[in-house]
Design a protein around this motif. Structure first.
Motif, PDB file in Angstrom:
ATOM      1  N   LEU A   1       2.763   9.715  -7.165  1.00  0.00           N
ATOM      2  CA  LEU A   1       2.545  10.074  -5.769  1.00  0.00           C
ATOM      3  C   LEU A   1       3.854  10.637  -5.246  1.00  0.00           C
ATOM      4  O   LEU A   1       4.912  10.038  -5.449  1.00  0.00           O
ATOM      5  CB  LEU A   1       2.131   8.863  -4.936  1.00  0.00           C
ATOM      6  CG  LEU A   1       0.796   8.207  -5.263  1.00  0.00           C
ATOM      7  CD1 LEU A   1       0.512   7.079  -4.278  1.00  0.00           C
ATOM      8  CD2 LEU A   1      -0.340   9.206  -5.270  1.00  0.00           C
ATOM      9  N   THR A   2       3.794  11.778  -4.592  1.00  0.00           N
ATOM     10  CA  THR A   2       4.987  12.374  -3.996  1.00  0.00           C
ATOM     11  C   THR A   2       4.831  12.392  -2.482  1.00  0.00           C
ATOM     12  O   THR A   2       3.735  12.197  -1.957  1.00  0.00           O
ATOM     13  CB  THR A   2       5.209  13.814  -4.519  1.00  0.00           C
ATOM     14  OG1 THR A   2       4.065  14.609  -4.203  1.00  0.00           O
ATOM     15  CG2 THR A   2       5.430  13.810  -6.028  1.00  0.00           C
ATOM     16  N   ASP A   3       5.962  12.621  -1.803  1.00  0.00           N
ATOM     17  CA  ASP A   3       5.950  12.634  -0.341  1.00  0.00           C
ATOM     18  C   ASP A   3       5.297  11.347   0.152  1.00  0.00           C
ATOM     19  O   ASP A   3       4.473  11.350   1.065  1.00  0.00           O
ATOM     20  CB  ASP A   3       5.221  13.871   0.172  1.00  0.00           C
ATOM     21  CG  ASP A   3       5.411  14.081   1.662  1.00  0.00           C
ATOM     22  OD1 ASP A   3       6.456  13.665   2.196  1.00  0.00           O
ATOM     23  OD2 ASP A   3       4.499  14.643   2.310  1.00  0.00           O
ATOM     24  N   ALA A   4       5.663  10.229  -0.479  1.00  0.00           N
ATOM     25  CA  ALA A   4       4.959   8.965  -0.278  1.00  0.00           C
ATOM     26  C   ALA A   4       5.612   8.085   0.781  1.00  0.00           C
ATOM     27  O   ALA A   4       6.814   8.157   1.030  1.00  0.00           O
ATOM     28  CB  ALA A   4       4.883   8.196  -1.591  1.00  0.00           C
ATOM     29  N   VAL A   5       4.784   7.245   1.358  1.00  0.00           N
ATOM     30  CA  VAL A   5       5.218   6.172   2.261  1.00  0.00           C
ATOM     31  C   VAL A   5       4.568   4.892   1.747  1.00  0.00           C
ATOM     32  O   VAL A   5       3.578   4.935   1.024  1.00  0.00           O
ATOM     33  CB  VAL A   5       4.803   6.440   3.730  1.00  0.00           C
ATOM     34  CG1 VAL A   5       5.521   7.674   4.270  1.00  0.00           C
ATOM     35  CG2 VAL A   5       3.307   6.578   3.872  1.00  0.00           C
ATOM     36  N   TYR A   6       5.133   3.753   2.135  1.00  0.00           N
ATOM     37  CA  TYR A   6       4.563   2.479   1.692  1.00  0.00           C
ATOM     38  C   TYR A   6       4.761   1.448   2.775  1.00  0.00           C
ATOM     39  O   TYR A   6       5.635   1.565   3.641  1.00  0.00           O
ATOM     40  CB  TYR A   6       5.170   2.024   0.374  1.00  0.00           C
ATOM     41  CG  TYR A   6       6.667   1.823   0.413  1.00  0.00           C
ATOM     42  CD1 TYR A   6       7.208   0.565   0.648  1.00  0.00           C
ATOM     43  CD2 TYR A   6       7.526   2.884   0.232  1.00  0.00           C
ATOM     44  CE1 TYR A   6       8.566   0.371   0.697  1.00  0.00           C
ATOM     45  CE2 TYR A   6       8.892   2.716   0.278  1.00  0.00           C
ATOM     46  CZ  TYR A   6       9.415   1.454   0.504  1.00  0.00           C
ATOM     47  OH  TYR A   6      10.772   1.275   0.561  1.00  0.00           O
TER      48      TYR A   6
ATOM     49  N   LEU B   1       0.864  -1.175   0.000  1.00  0.00           N
ATOM     50  CA  LEU B   1       0.000   0.000   0.000  1.00  0.00           C
ATOM     51  C   LEU B   1       0.897   1.221   0.000  1.00  0.00           C
ATOM     52  O   LEU B   1       1.847   1.299   0.780  1.00  0.00           O
ATOM     53  CB  LEU B   1      -0.869   0.044   1.257  1.00  0.00           C
ATOM     54  CG  LEU B   1      -1.978  -0.993   1.377  1.00  0.00           C
ATOM     55  CD1 LEU B   1      -2.602  -0.927   2.765  1.00  0.00           C
ATOM     56  CD2 LEU B   1      -3.036  -0.767   0.314  1.00  0.00           C
ATOM     57  N   THR B   2       0.610   2.168  -0.877  1.00  0.00           N
ATOM     58  CA  THR B   2       1.372   3.411  -0.923  1.00  0.00           C
ATOM     59  C   THR B   2       0.423   4.568  -0.646  1.00  0.00           C
ATOM     60  O   THR B   2      -0.733   4.554  -1.063  1.00  0.00           O
ATOM     61  CB  THR B   2       2.030   3.623  -2.300  1.00  0.00           C
ATOM     62  OG1 THR B   2       1.028   3.643  -3.301  1.00  0.00           O
ATOM     63  CG2 THR B   2       3.022   2.525  -2.599  1.00  0.00           C
ATOM     64  N   ARG B   3       0.928   5.563   0.087  1.00  0.00           N
ATOM     65  CA  ARG B   3       0.150   6.764   0.384  1.00  0.00           C
ATOM     66  C   ARG B   3       1.002   7.970   0.028  1.00  0.00           C
ATOM     67  O   ARG B   3       2.166   8.047   0.414  1.00  0.00           O
ATOM     68  CB  ARG B   3      -0.211   6.831   1.865  1.00  0.00           C
ATOM     69  CG  ARG B   3      -1.198   5.793   2.311  1.00  0.00           C
ATOM     70  CD  ARG B   3      -1.472   5.873   3.826  1.00  0.00           C
ATOM     71  NE  ARG B   3      -2.227   4.729   4.270  1.00  0.00           N
ATOM     72  CZ  ARG B   3      -1.696   3.553   4.598  1.00  0.00           C
ATOM     73  NH1 ARG B   3      -0.407   3.368   4.555  1.00  0.00           N
ATOM     74  NH2 ARG B   3      -2.460   2.552   4.983  1.00  0.00           N
ATOM     75  N   GLY B   4       0.419   8.893  -0.710  1.00  0.00           N
ATOM     76  CA  GLY B   4       1.159  10.087  -1.080  1.00  0.00           C
ATOM     77  C   GLY B   4       0.258  11.115  -1.734  1.00  0.00           C
ATOM     78  O   GLY B   4      -0.939  10.877  -1.936  1.00  0.00           O
ATOM     79  N   LEU B   5       0.849  12.244  -2.082  1.00  0.00           N
ATOM     80  CA  LEU B   5       0.117  13.325  -2.737  1.00  0.00           C
ATOM     81  C   LEU B   5       0.026  13.037  -4.232  1.00  0.00           C
ATOM     82  O   LEU B   5       1.061  12.823  -4.880  1.00  0.00           O
ATOM     83  CB  LEU B   5       0.821  14.662  -2.508  1.00  0.00           C
ATOM     84  CG  LEU B   5       0.931  15.113  -1.048  1.00  0.00           C
ATOM     85  CD1 LEU B   5       1.798  16.353  -0.943  1.00  0.00           C
ATOM     86  CD2 LEU B   5      -0.451  15.367  -0.471  1.00  0.00           C
ATOM     87  N   LEU B   6      -1.171  13.058  -4.772  1.00  0.00           N
ATOM     88  CA  LEU B   6      -1.379  12.773  -6.188  1.00  0.00           C
ATOM     89  C   LEU B   6      -0.989  13.984  -7.028  1.00  0.00           C
ATOM     90  O   LEU B   6      -1.483  15.089  -6.800  1.00  0.00           O
ATOM     91  CB  LEU B   6      -2.847  12.413  -6.441  1.00  0.00           C
ATOM     92  CG  LEU B   6      -3.222  12.111  -7.888  1.00  0.00           C
ATOM     93  CD1 LEU B   6      -2.477  10.886  -8.413  1.00  0.00           C
ATOM     94  CD2 LEU B   6      -4.724  11.932  -8.024  1.00  0.00           C
ATOM     95  N   GLU B   7      -0.092  13.751  -7.984  1.00  0.00           N
ATOM     96  CA  GLU B   7       0.303  14.782  -8.939  1.00  0.00           C
ATOM     97  C   GLU B   7      -0.002  14.277 -10.343  1.00  0.00           C
ATOM     98  O   GLU B   7       0.304  13.134 -10.672  1.00  0.00           O
ATOM     99  CB  GLU B   7       1.796  15.098  -8.844  1.00  0.00           C
ATOM    100  CG  GLU B   7       2.183  15.870  -7.614  1.00  0.00           C
ATOM    101  CD  GLU B   7       3.638  16.311  -7.627  1.00  0.00           C
ATOM    102  OE1 GLU B   7       4.362  16.074  -8.625  1.00  0.00           O
ATOM    103  OE2 GLU B   7       4.060  16.895  -6.623  1.00  0.00           O
ATOM    104  N   LEU B   8      -0.571  15.147 -11.161  1.00  0.00           N
ATOM    105  CA  LEU B   8      -0.904  14.821 -12.542  1.00  0.00           C
ATOM    106  C   LEU B   8      -0.115  15.726 -13.481  1.00  0.00           C
ATOM    107  O   LEU B   8       0.193  16.866 -13.133  1.00  0.00           O
ATOM    108  CB  LEU B   8      -2.402  15.028 -12.799  1.00  0.00           C
ATOM    109  CG  LEU B   8      -3.372  14.274 -11.886  1.00  0.00           C
ATOM    110  CD1 LEU B   8      -4.808  14.677 -12.202  1.00  0.00           C
ATOM    111  CD2 LEU B   8      -3.198  12.778 -12.011  1.00  0.00           C
ATOM    112  N   GLY B   9       0.190  15.227 -14.662  1.00  0.00           N
ATOM    113  CA  GLY B   9       0.879  16.017 -15.676  1.00  0.00           C
ATOM    114  C   GLY B   9       2.282  15.495 -15.915  1.00  0.00           C
ATOM    115  O   GLY B   9       2.838  14.748 -15.113  1.00  0.00           O
TER     116      GLY B   9
END
Length: 146
Positions: free
Chosen positions: A138-143, A115-123
């Motif tokens: 995903l940035t600033d992610a943890v898993y 499972l990964t959690r992070g800020l969704l970035e598009l583009g």
């Protein structure tokens, strides 16, 4: 209840369900499927656009990393035994997500769901260190292991 009333009621109920799904997906604890981020034509889905900049959870498998001591990896829908970016004969996966962490990653077996959690970035984005190009990440992610 006539046909018009029935259609109006089901439309309202349908919107309520969709709103509930979007609301649930906004929760960082409920995993979102990678395919839910895209439309069939490859464009970003309404869900993805509504979640951009928010912390989300996505599950999948860690593809073998490009190199040691790196701060990103590729999350795939299915386990991949070889790095699809390193092997010329490897099949490029359709559903991938670049995952950028704050620290160097600890490799998790390609057969183990995470499972990964992070800020969704598009583009469009090209990693300055590796040249890896991504459209969604995903940035600033943890898993963690699922």
């Amino acid at each position: 209840m006539n046909r018009r009333q029935f259609l109006a009621a089901t439309t309202v109920l349908g919107l309520g369900i969709e709103t509930g799904l979007v609301r649930a997906a906004r929760s960082a604890d409920m995993p979102i499927r990678m395919r839910a981020l895209y439309n069939k034509d490859g464009s970003f889905s309404d869900l993805a656009q509504s979640l951009e900049g928010q912390r989300i959870t996505v599950d999948g498998f860690m593809a073998p990393p490009l190199k040691a001591d790196i701060r990103f990896f590729v999350l795939t829908k299915k386990p991949l035994a070889v790095c699809p970016f390193c092997e010329t004969e490897a099949e490029w996966p359709e559903d991938i997500l670049a995952i950028y962490t704050k620290r160097s990653i600890e490799v998790v077996s390609y057969t183990r769901k995470i499972l990964t959690r992070g800020l969704l970035e598009l583009g469009a984005f090209q990693d300055p260190d590796t040249g890896f190009a991504s459209r969604v990440r995903l940035t600033d992610a943890v898993y963690e292991r699922a």
